[in-house]
Design a protein around this motif. Structure first.
Motif, PDB file in Angstrom:
ATOM      1  N   ILE A 245       0.849  -1.200   0.000  1.00 34.25           N
ATOM      2  CA  ILE A 245       0.000   0.000   0.000  1.00 34.25           C
ATOM      3  C   ILE A 245       0.884   1.250   0.000  1.00 34.25           C
ATOM      4  CG2 ILE A 245      -1.663   1.318   1.386  1.00 34.25           C
ATOM      5  CD1 ILE A 245      -2.886  -1.336   2.212  1.00 34.25           C
ATOM      6  N   PRO A 246       0.603   2.226  -0.852  1.00 35.19           N
ATOM      7  CA  PRO A 246       1.473   3.412  -0.970  1.00 35.19           C
ATOM      8  C   PRO A 246       1.607   4.187   0.339  1.00 35.19           C
ATOM      9  CG  PRO A 246      -0.067   3.304  -2.814  1.00 35.19           C
ATOM     10  CD  PRO A 246      -0.502   2.257  -1.832  1.00 35.19           C
ATOM     11  N   ALA A 247       2.834   4.598   0.610  1.00 38.92           N
ATOM     12  CA  ALA A 247       3.103   5.444   1.774  1.00 38.92           C
ATOM     13  C   ALA A 247       3.305   6.898   1.349  1.00 38.92           C
ATOM     14  CB  ALA A 247       4.349   4.933   2.507  1.00 38.92           C
ATOM     15  N   ARG A 248       3.100   7.172   0.042  1.00 37.31           N
ATOM     16  CA  ARG A 248       3.256   8.527  -0.472  1.00 37.31           C
ATOM     17  C   ARG A 248       1.895   9.209  -0.560  1.00 37.31           C
ATOM     18  NH1 ARG A 248       5.799   5.125  -3.900  1.00 37.31           N
ATOM     19  NH2 ARG A 248       4.124   5.389  -5.430  1.00 37.31           N
ATOM     20  N   SER A 249       1.910  10.511  -0.774  1.00 39.68           N
ATOM     21  CA  SER A 249       0.678  11.270  -0.954  1.00 39.68           C
ATOM     22  C   SER A 249       0.396  11.440  -2.444  1.00 39.68           C
ATOM     23  CB  SER A 249       0.789  12.645  -0.286  1.00 39.68           C
ATOM     24  OG  SER A 249      -0.354  13.426  -0.563  1.00 39.68           O
ATOM     25  N   ASP A 250      -0.885  11.519  -2.768  1.00 41.04           N
ATOM     26  CA  ASP A 250      -1.294  11.724  -4.155  1.00 41.04           C
ATOM     27  C   ASP A 250      -1.270  13.203  -4.536  1.00 41.04           C
ATOM     28  OD1 ASP A 250      -2.208  11.041  -6.646  1.00 41.04           O
ATOM     29  OD2 ASP A 250      -4.325  11.066  -6.089  1.00 41.04           O
ATOM     30  N   ILE A 251      -1.020  14.061  -3.559  1.00 38.79           N
ATOM     31  CA  ILE A 251      -1.075  15.506  -3.763  1.00 38.79           C
ATOM     32  C   ILE A 251       0.280  16.121  -3.472  1.00 38.79           C
ATOM     33  CG2 ILE A 251      -2.161  17.656  -2.980  1.00 38.79           C
ATOM     34  CD1 ILE A 251      -4.064  15.845  -4.489  1.00 38.79           C
ATOM     35  N   ASP A 252       0.661  17.100  -4.271  1.00 37.88           N
ATOM     36  CA  ASP A 252       1.896  17.851  -4.016  1.00 37.88           C
ATOM     37  C   ASP A 252       1.673  18.757  -2.808  1.00 37.88           C
ATOM     38  OD1 ASP A 252       4.252  19.228  -4.018  1.00 37.88           O
ATOM     39  OD2 ASP A 252       3.769  20.455  -5.766  1.00 37.88           O
ATOM     40  N   ALA A 253       2.177  18.326  -1.651  1.00 37.25           N
ATOM     41  CA  ALA A 253       1.937  19.069  -0.416  1.00 37.25           C
ATOM     42  C   ALA A 253       2.539  20.477  -0.473  1.00 37.25           C
ATOM     43  CB  ALA A 253       2.510  18.306   0.781  1.00 37.25           C
ATOM     44  N   GLY A 254       3.587  20.642  -1.283  1.00 33.11           N
ATOM     45  CA  GLY A 254       4.240  21.944  -1.364  1.00 33.11           C
ATOM     46  C   GLY A 254       3.326  23.038  -1.889  1.00 33.11           C
ATOM     47  N   GLY A 255       2.450  22.690  -2.850  1.00 39.40           N
ATOM     48  CA  GLY A 255       1.567  23.703  -3.417  1.00 39.40           C
ATOM     49  C   GLY A 255       0.170  23.701  -2.825  1.00 39.40           C
ATOM     50  N   LEU A 256      -0.048  22.857  -1.804  1.00 42.24           N
ATOM     51  CA  LEU A 256      -1.393  22.708  -1.247  1.00 42.24           C
ATOM     52  C   LEU A 256      -1.891  23.987  -0.580  1.00 42.24           C
ATOM     53  CD1 LEU A 256      -3.766  20.791  -0.611  1.00 42.24           C
ATOM     54  CD2 LEU A 256      -2.587  20.227   1.528  1.00 42.24           C
ATOM     55  N   VAL A 257      -1.015  24.637   0.193  1.00 41.88           N
ATOM     56  CA  VAL A 257      -1.435  25.827   0.940  1.00 41.88           C
ATOM     57  C   VAL A 257      -1.895  26.925  -0.022  1.00 41.88           C
ATOM     58  CG1 VAL A 257      -0.677  27.651   2.507  1.00 41.88           C
ATOM     59  CG2 VAL A 257       0.055  25.294   2.898  1.00 41.88           C
ATOM     60  N   GLU A 258      -1.137  27.130  -1.081  1.00 46.47           N
ATOM     61  CA  GLU A 258      -1.520  28.160  -2.049  1.00 46.47           C
ATOM     62  C   GLU A 258      -2.830  27.815  -2.739  1.00 46.47           C
ATOM     63  OE1 GLU A 258      -0.259  31.124  -2.620  1.00 46.47           O
ATOM     64  OE2 GLU A 258       1.131  30.756  -0.964  1.00 46.47           O
TER      65      GLU A 258
END
Length: 441
Positions: A245-258
């Motif tokens: 099962i993936p331990a990574r995120s499907d979303i780029d957390a770096g650009g999430l806040v913006e």
């Protein structure tokens, strides 16, 4: 936010704190085991065993598969427990202590010592006899042991908790390997091949970055069935599934806040203070889009752990304890049980073998300068960790059931010794660590 909403959130946070408390979950499991022993020594014992033998049937499109309730608990529900153990192992190997080999080496090799010494003590006591149960005293129950340690609160230095947690996780991994290699039946190569194909499909899903849990869980069920039919203990499907099962995120957390910041004006424009929320379709549609994105920020492995940890700790493990701690002593000669080689091997393997193996291996590594004690961990602490390592409730009972399925007398002796050894290790370890931590406070 209204007062009613605030109270509802506070009640939920209290429930979260309760269900995430290792001490409480360990107490629930202990109460289930105590209830099992009490019931086993009353007339309820026979009715319970008839109930445990009742078939659980699963039917799909005219095809039916059935096994007893006891097998359902030990083979299927415990596979979910192993799935949780697998998620914890993968977490530690990804971002925890096991990702740094040099730091993890000492507790991991100490765990090896804590496996070898109890197994040797058991094998020596049972030489020429029921030696097949050698792996029973080697396992440490993570939930139970850490629950006991948590009773000491903040008096236990964080470095000791990390050291003990890493050791217990490595110990569980070794127990899983022992079950896989030594406690299955003669394997069916056809079903093992089918299990390998399913595992390959799970790996492909991971490589192709599928982040929905449903396909993994569906294939996990198929994998469990293949392993169950193969003769290899089916609970291993849980560990295999966890590692795919993936331990990574499907979303780029770096650009999430913006991205969220850019969405806020849109949500504000679409919200109408005077309209009922059910009628604000534009607003709820926009919120739903944000929710879908936020949901995918959390890695699937973490979502799965959050979903199953409470059911495992408060439902599955207590059920397992109740079903498997049925130690009936009515009509049993205490002297015969007390001097049974299986009982002696298990009890002294847990109570003496664990501290001897853990402390001995740690001392060997430190004295040869292959490793050094972590900052904040002292030799008296290592001794305490060794004693607490003798708490081997869940995995030990599981291995005992596999080792002595067809030998009720030896199974009774093993389970009695496991309960006695775990309680002894918990009480002695708790008192010892209380004294050691109090002196160093």
């Amino acid at each position: 936010m209204s007062d009613e909403q605030r109270l509802r959130i506070e009640r939920r946070s209290v429930l979260d704190r309760i269900t995430s408390n290792g001490t409480i979950s360990a107490c629930v499991m202990i109460l289930a085991a105590v209830a099992a022993v009490i019931c086993a020594n009353t007339d309820a014992y026979y009715a319970l065993h008839e109930w445990f033998a009742l078939p659980v049937s699963i039917g799909i499109a005219g095809w039916e598969f059935s096994f007893s309730f006891e097998l359902f608990v030990n083979d299927f529900l415990m596979a979910i427990f192993f799935l949780l153990v697998g998620t914890e192992l993968k977490y530690e190997m990804t971002v925890g202590e096991l990702r740094r080999p040099r730091q993890a080496m000492l507790p991991m090799l100490a765990a090896v010592g804590g496996v070898i010494a109890p197994a040797c003590i058991y094998a020596f006591v049972n030489r020429g006899g029921a030696v097949y149960g050698w792996a029973i005293p080697m396992a440490t129950d993570i939930a139970f042991a850490l629950g006991v340690l948590s009773l000491l609160g903040n008096r236990v230095p964080p470095a000791i908790k990390v050291f003990f947690s890493t050791l217990a996780i490595a110990d569980d991994l070794l127990a899983i390997v022992a079950i896989a290699l030594f406690y299955g039946h003669a394997p069916s190569m056809m079903w093992l091949g089918a299990a390998a194909v399913v595992t390959a499909l799970l790996v492909v899903l991971n490589i192709r970055r599928h982040f929905r849990l449903a396909p993994y869980l569906a294939l996990g069920l198929v994998l469990w069935f293949c392993l169950y039919q193969s003769g290899v203990h089916a609970t291993l499907a849980g560990v295999i599934l966890a590692f795919t099962i993936p331990a990574r995120s499907d979303i780029d957390a770096g650009g999430l806040v913006e991205w969220v910041r850019a969405k806020l004006p849109e949500l504000d424009d679409r919200y109408d203070d005077e309209a009922h929320i059910l009628g604000q379709h534009d607003f709820t549609h926009a919120v739903n889009g944000v929710e879908r994105v936020m949901h995918r920020v959390t890695p699937p492995l973490q979502r799965l752990e959050h979903a199953i940890s409470t059911p495992v700790n408060f439902i599955i493990l207590p059920i397992f304890a109740f079903v498997n701690a049925q130690v009936r002593l009515v009509g049993v000669d205490p002297a015969t049980l007390l001097f049974d080689p299986v009982a002696l091997g298990v009890y002294f393997g847990m109570l003496l073998g664990k501290p001897i193996g853990i402390v001995g291996m740690t001392a060997l590594l430190v004295k040869t300068k292959l490793a050094e004690l972590p900052t904040g961990v002292h030799w008296p602490h290592v001794v305490g960790v060794g004693i607490l390592g003798g708490i081997g409730f869940t995995m030990s009972i599981l291995i005992a059931g596999l080792a002595f399925t067809e030998i009720p007398a030896e199974l009774l002796a093993a389970k009695t010794a496991i309960l006695a050894g775990s309680i002894s290790a918990a009480l002695i370890g708790l008192i010892y660590m209380h004294c050691v931590c109090h002196k160093r406070a």
